[in-house]
Design an enzyme around this catalytic site. Structure first.
Site, PDB file in Angstrom:
ATOM      1  N   SER A  47       0.842  -1.197   0.000  1.00 24.44           N
ATOM      2  CA  SER A  47       0.000   0.000   0.000  1.00 24.44           C
ATOM      3  C   SER A  47       0.877   1.246   0.000  1.00 24.44           C
ATOM      4  CB  SER A  47      -0.919   0.011   1.224  1.00 24.44           C
ATOM      5  OG  SER A  47      -0.159   0.145   2.415  1.00 24.44           O
ATOM      6  N   LEU A  49       1.132   3.661   2.250  1.00 22.76           N
ATOM      7  CA  LEU A  49       1.805   3.806   3.540  1.00 22.76           C
ATOM      8  C   LEU A  49       2.803   2.677   3.765  1.00 22.76           C
ATOM      9  CD1 LEU A  49       2.261   5.060   6.280  1.00 22.76           C
ATOM     10  CD2 LEU A  49       0.232   3.865   7.113  1.00 22.76           C
ATOM     11  N   TYR A 191     -16.509   0.267   8.814  1.00 26.92           N
ATOM     12  CA  TYR A 191     -15.107   0.682   8.960  1.00 26.92           C
ATOM     13  C   TYR A 191     -14.841   1.209  10.369  1.00 26.92           C
ATOM     14  CZ  TYR A 191     -10.713   3.122   8.045  1.00 26.92           C
ATOM     15  OH  TYR A 191      -9.417   3.555   8.091  1.00 26.92           O
ATOM     16  N   LYS A 195     -12.381  -0.316  13.388  1.00 30.81           N
ATOM     17  CA  LYS A 195     -11.300   0.485  13.958  1.00 30.81           C
ATOM     18  C   LYS A 195     -11.481   0.662  15.466  1.00 30.81           C
ATOM     19  CE  LYS A 195      -8.931   1.009  10.269  1.00 30.81           C
ATOM     20  NZ  LYS A 195      -7.576   0.389  10.183  1.00 30.81           N
ATOM     21  N   SER A 226      -3.328   9.709  -0.793  1.00 24.01           N
ATOM     22  CA  SER A 226      -2.289   9.226  -1.700  1.00 24.01           C
ATOM     23  C   SER A 226      -1.428  10.347  -2.259  1.00 24.01           C
ATOM     24  CB  SER A 226      -2.929   8.460  -2.869  1.00 24.01           C
ATOM     25  OG  SER A 226      -3.662   7.358  -2.372  1.00 24.01           O
TER      26      SER A 226
END
Length: 311
Positions: A47, A49, A191, A195, A226
């Site tokens: 990815s 990151l 999501y 988390k 990004s």
């Protein structure tokens, strides 16, 4: 007297700049020494990151184990790291295929990870899957997939590698989470739930493993983007809630998050939030003035549902 004062200011600024430069260089060298020769496992290394974390830790002299679900992209990352690093100061990265959403294979992959160097010093749980939409339109099957990727996958890998750290009485586990682990945002129920669950698990784990000198850290940016983008202008800023939520979704670049992960490892920080003042203020409002916060959120949702989607 006037001439002396005029000369003093530039000299003062020059001195401050010099001190800042020295501090940055010392911090950079200190960060490298903190991970040199350490075995660092990075999940979802392919990815944006993950690539930046791989670059930062590879440059620091860590012995990397890069995990991802695409062998071609892992090989591409391997080639990129090998082409820019000094072979005399870095280690050749190890590559491991891993899909954290496939819980059944995580235990076997954990054994493969341990076989690379016989131990793990630092585990960076980076993998994450996002979904956006009204709760009643998100299928339960998709909810489960999000939980597998964002919660059950990371904790399964962590549990598999944790005994090695406990037996050696050393190690650090870093969870790259999200501000939505603290602050729920509309239309991101699955999501945010995953988390929240992940953050709760690692908060509990932190206290459990402290006696074994194992450090648990969480790094929670508001949003990882990004590219460096500037906010667009238009009708979106017309109301307070729109301004609030747009600011809430502005994020940080993967380079900045990767450098913060490195600082977190070096300083052994327990919890880090990376966000501009608006999201941080939202967290405090949510804590101390929950009714006001819920009212603003509900008002925003009603207005969003009454306005056609842009684009």
């Amino acid at each position: 007297m006037g001439v002396t004062a005029m000369l003093a200011l530039p000299l003062l600024l020059l001195g401050i700049s010099g001190l800042l430069f020295i501090y940055q260089e010392v911090s950079r060298l200190w960060s490298k020494s903190a991970v040199q020769n350490k075995v660092v496992v990075i999940t979802d290394a392919i990815s944006g990151l993950g690539k930046e974390c791989a670059r930062v830790f590879h440059t620091g002299g860590a012995r990397l184990v890069l995990c991802g679900k695409s062998w071609e992209r892992l090989q591409s990352l391997y080639d990129a790291l090998s082409s820019v690093a000094d072979p005399s100061k870095t280690f050749t990265p190890k590559l491991v295929l891993l899909d954290l959403s496939d819980i059944s294979c995580v235990q076997d992959v954990a054994k493969e990870v341990l076989d690379c160097y016989g131990c793990v010093d630092i585990l960076i749980n980076n993998a994450s899957v996002k979904v956006k939409g009204p709760a009643h339109k998100i299928s339960l099957e998709l909810d489960k997939k999000i939980m597998d990727a964002n919660y059950f996958g990371p904790i399964t890998l962590t549990k598999a590698l944790l005994p090695n750290m406990i037996s050696r009485r050393t190690g650090q586990i870093v969870l790259v989470n999200n501000l939505q682990g603290k602050l729920g945002i509309p239309f991101r129920t699955a999501y945010a739930a995953s988390k929240h669950a992940a953050l709760g698990f690692f908060d509990c784990l932190r206290a459990e493993v402290e006696e074994y000198d194992v450090v648990v850290s969480t790094v929670s940016p508001a949003f990882i983007r990004s590219h460096h983008v500037l906010p667009g202008q238009g009708n979106w800023e017309a109301s307070v809630w729109k301004f609030f939520f747009r600011k809430l979704t502005y994020g940080v670049h993967p380079v900045d998050v990767a450098e913060e992960v490195m600082r977190t490892v070096r300083r052994k920080k327990q919890e880090v939030f990376m966000a501009n003042p608006i999201p941080k203020a939202a967290m405090y409002i949510r804590t101390f003035f929950p009714e006001f916060f819920f009212a603003v959120v509900a008002c925003g949702v009603k207005e969003k549902l009454s306005v056609p989607e842009e684009g």
